[in-house]
Write a protein that holds these residues in place. Structure first.
Motif, PDB file in Angstrom:
ATOM      1  N   ASP A 283      45.662  37.224  36.876  1.00  0.00           N
ATOM      2  CA  ASP A 283      45.670  37.850  38.196  1.00  0.00           C
ATOM      3  C   ASP A 283      47.044  38.468  38.452  1.00  0.00           C
ATOM      4  O   ASP A 283      48.061  37.759  38.405  1.00  0.00           O
ATOM      5  N   ARG A 289      48.346  32.762  37.731  1.00  0.00           N
ATOM      6  CA  ARG A 289      46.987  32.770  38.265  1.00  0.00           C
ATOM      7  C   ARG A 289      45.996  33.388  37.283  1.00  0.00           C
ATOM      8  O   ARG A 289      46.280  34.387  36.636  1.00  0.00           O
ATOM      9  N   THR A 291      42.041  34.840  37.329  1.00  0.00           N
ATOM     10  CA  THR A 291      41.040  35.270  38.296  1.00  0.00           C
ATOM     11  C   THR A 291      39.679  35.484  37.654  1.00  0.00           C
ATOM     12  O   THR A 291      39.568  35.815  36.473  1.00  0.00           O
ATOM     13  N   ASP A 292      38.647  35.269  38.451  1.00  0.00           N
ATOM     14  CA  ASP A 292      37.269  35.566  38.074  1.00  0.00           C
ATOM     15  C   ASP A 292      36.997  36.989  38.564  1.00  0.00           C
ATOM     16  O   ASP A 292      36.884  37.228  39.766  1.00  0.00           O
ATOM     17  N   SER A 296      34.871  40.776  44.032  1.00  0.00           N
ATOM     18  CA  SER A 296      36.060  41.338  44.673  1.00  0.00           C
ATOM     19  C   SER A 296      35.640  42.001  45.973  1.00  0.00           C
ATOM     20  O   SER A 296      34.458  42.305  46.190  1.00  0.00           O
ATOM     21  N   ARG A 303      40.624  42.441  41.101  1.00  0.00           N
ATOM     22  CA  ARG A 303      41.197  41.283  41.779  1.00  0.00           C
ATOM     23  C   ARG A 303      40.096  40.446  42.409  1.00  0.00           C
ATOM     24  O   ARG A 303      39.455  40.854  43.385  1.00  0.00           O
ATOM     25  N   GLY A 304      39.883  39.266  41.847  1.00  0.00           N
ATOM     26  CA  GLY A 304      38.772  38.435  42.270  1.00  0.00           C
ATOM     27  C   GLY A 304      38.997  37.720  43.585  1.00  0.00           C
ATOM     28  O   GLY A 304      40.124  37.626  44.083  1.00  0.00           O
ATOM     29  N   TRP A 306      38.384  34.565  43.961  1.00  0.00           N
ATOM     30  CA  TRP A 306      38.881  33.221  43.687  1.00  0.00           C
ATOM     31  C   TRP A 306      39.379  33.116  42.252  1.00  0.00           C
ATOM     32  O   TRP A 306      39.124  33.979  41.408  1.00  0.00           O
ATOM     33  N   GLY A 307      40.093  32.036  42.008  1.00  0.00           N
ATOM     34  CA  GLY A 307      40.652  31.811  40.685  1.00  0.00           C
ATOM     35  C   GLY A 307      41.304  30.443  40.623  1.00  0.00           C
ATOM     36  O   GLY A 307      41.119  29.605  41.508  1.00  0.00           O
ATOM     37  N   GLU A 309      45.126  28.395  39.604  1.00  0.00           N
ATOM     38  CA  GLU A 309      46.568  28.592  39.453  1.00  0.00           C
ATOM     39  C   GLU A 309      47.150  27.446  38.649  1.00  0.00           C
ATOM     40  O   GLU A 309      46.907  26.272  38.954  1.00  0.00           O
TER      41      GLU A 309
END
Length: 347
Positions: A283, A289, A291-292, A296, A303-304, A306-307, A309
Motif C-alpha cells: 500500500d 502496509r 492492501t487488498d 476501493s 488503494r484498498g 482494508w489491509g 500493517e
C-alpha cells in the motif's frame, strides 16, 4: 449483503411459503394473527447467519476474517440453524403454529442468507467444511438500493394486503435483479479482457466486481507480468472504460526482506492472502502496509479499503494489525458519480 437486504429477502421467502402460512387444510394466505409472526421469523432467520461477527479476538485481529461468512453461511449448516432457530421461534408462537412449520420457515429464510452473500464479491464459504474456497459470483454490490428498496416495499405490501403474492413478487424481483447482475458481470469481464488485449496483455483471467450500489459500473482486475491492472468499466448500452492504475504484485522476499518467514506476521500475510484471493500489493499509504486491491472507493484505483500493517520491531509471536481506510471526500464522490453517469474521464 447489508442486514436490511438479508432480512427483507428472508421475510419474502417466509411469506411465500403456502402451507405454513395457511389455516389447516388451506393453501391461502396466513391468518392475520400469524402473518406478522411469519414475517418476523423470516427477518430474524434471514439475518441470523451474520452472528458470526461476534467471533473475534483482541489478540488476533484477523480472526474475524476467517470466521465471517464461514460455517454459519455454509450449506451444511442450514438444517442445523433451522432446528435451532425453529425451536426458539416455536417457544413464542406455539399456540398459533406447529413446530415443524417454525423449523421450515427458519430453514428457508436462513438458506437465503449464504446464497445471497455468495452473490457479492466478498466471498462465502458455501461448501465448508469440504472446501475453504470463498465463493463469490460478483453479481451484486454488498449494498444496492435498487435491489433492496423494491424488495422491502413488496414485503410490506404482502403484510398490508394480506396476500402472499406480493411476497412472491418480491422474491421474483430478487431473482431477476441478481440474474441481471450475472449478465452485467459477464459483459464487464468481456470488456476488461478486450482492454487487456488492447495493451498487448494476455492475462490468465479477468475479474470484475460491481462498484458500490449499482450494476452499471464495475471494477476489473487482471494480473500480467507480476503486476495487477485495475480499471473501471461501465456496462450501459454502450460500454465505456475508465483506465486506471497498476501495481506490482506482492513479493515478500523483495518487498519485505526483513520478515522472518516463521513469524506470526508472516503467517498472517498468508491468512490475508487466502481471504483476498491473492490480490495483495504494498500500500503506497504506508511503508509496512499490505492492501487488498479488490475493493476501493473509486473502481479504477488500487488503494484498498482494508489491509494489514506489519511492524518490523514486533516479537515473533505478534500478530499483524488489521486496518480499514475509507477515504471519502467530495472529489472522489464526484469522480465516482461521473463514471456512473458515463461522463468522459477528466482525470
Amino acid at each position: 449483503m447489508d442486514p436490511l437486504s438479508q432480512g427483507a429477502l428472508g421475510a419474502s421467502a417466509a411469506l411465500s411459503i403456502p402451507t405454513p402460512l395457511a389455516p389447516t387444510g388451506s393453501a391461502s394466505a396466513a391468518p392475520p394473527t400469524h402473518r406478522l409472526d411469519v414475517a418476523a421469523m423470516g427477518v430474524l432467520a434471514g439475518m441470523a447467519a451474520d452472528l458470526d461477527i461476534l467471533i473475534r479476538s483482541d489478540v488476533d485481529p484477523l480472526l474475524f476474517l476467517e470466521y465471517h461468512r464461514q460455517f454459519t453461511h455454509s450449506l451444511v449448516f442450514i438444517p442445523i440453524a433451522a432446528l435451532m432457530l425453529g425451536t426458539v421461534f416455536y417457544a413464542f408462537v406455539r399456540r398459533q403454529m406447529r413446530y415443524r412449520d417454525t423449523v421450515l420457515i427458519a430453514g428457508i429464510a436462513y438458506a437465503t442468507h449464504g446464497l445471497l452473500d455468495a452473490c457479492t464479491s466478498y466471498g462465502t464459504l458455501l461448501f465448508w467444511p469440504f472446501s475453504d474456497a470463498r465463493i463469490a459470483w460478483n453479481n451484486v454490490s454488498v449494498i444496492d438500493p435498487l435491489f433492496t428498496v423494491p424488495l422491502f416495499v413488496l414485503v410490506v405490501m404482502a403484510l398490508l394486503k394480506k396476500q402472499p403474492l406480493w411476497a412472491r413478487m418480491g422474491f421474483a424481483w430478487a431473482l431477476v435483479y441478481l440474474s441481471l447482475g450475472v449478465w452485467q458481470h459477464e459483459r464487464a469481464v468481456a470488456r476488461g479482457a478486450e482492454l487487456a488485449l488492447s495493451r498487448g496483455h494476455t492475462p490468465a483471467a479477468v475479474d470484475a466486481k460491481p462498484s458500490f450500489g449499482n450494476l452499471l459500473l464495475f471494477k476489473t482486475i487482471y494480473e500480467y507480468d507480476d503486476r495487477y491492472y485495475v480499471d473501471a468499466v461501465r456496462v450501459g448500452w454502450q460500454p465505456s472504460v475508465y483506465p486506471g492504475e497498476s501495481v506490482a504484485k506482492l513479493n515478500i522476499s523483495k518487498d519485505i526482506p526483513w520478515l522472518d518467514p516463521k513469524s506470526q506476521q508472516a503467517q498472517d500475510i498468508e491468512r490475508f492472502r487466502w481471504f483476498s484471493a491473492g490480490y495483495l500489493a504494498m500500500d503506497p499509504r504506508g511503508e509496512y502496509r499490505i492492501t487488498d486491491i479488490r475493493y476501493s472507493i473509486l473502481p479504477n484505483r488500487v488503494r484498498g479499503l482494508w489491509g494489514i500493517e506489519l511492524n518490523p520491531n514486533a516479537a515473533a509471536d505478534t500478530h499483524a494489525a488489521f486496518i480499514s481506510t475509507r477515504e471519502v471526500d467530495e472529489s472522489k464522490t464526484a469522480l465516482f458519480m461521473s463514471m456512473l453517469r458515463g461522463l468522459p474521464d477528466k482525470t
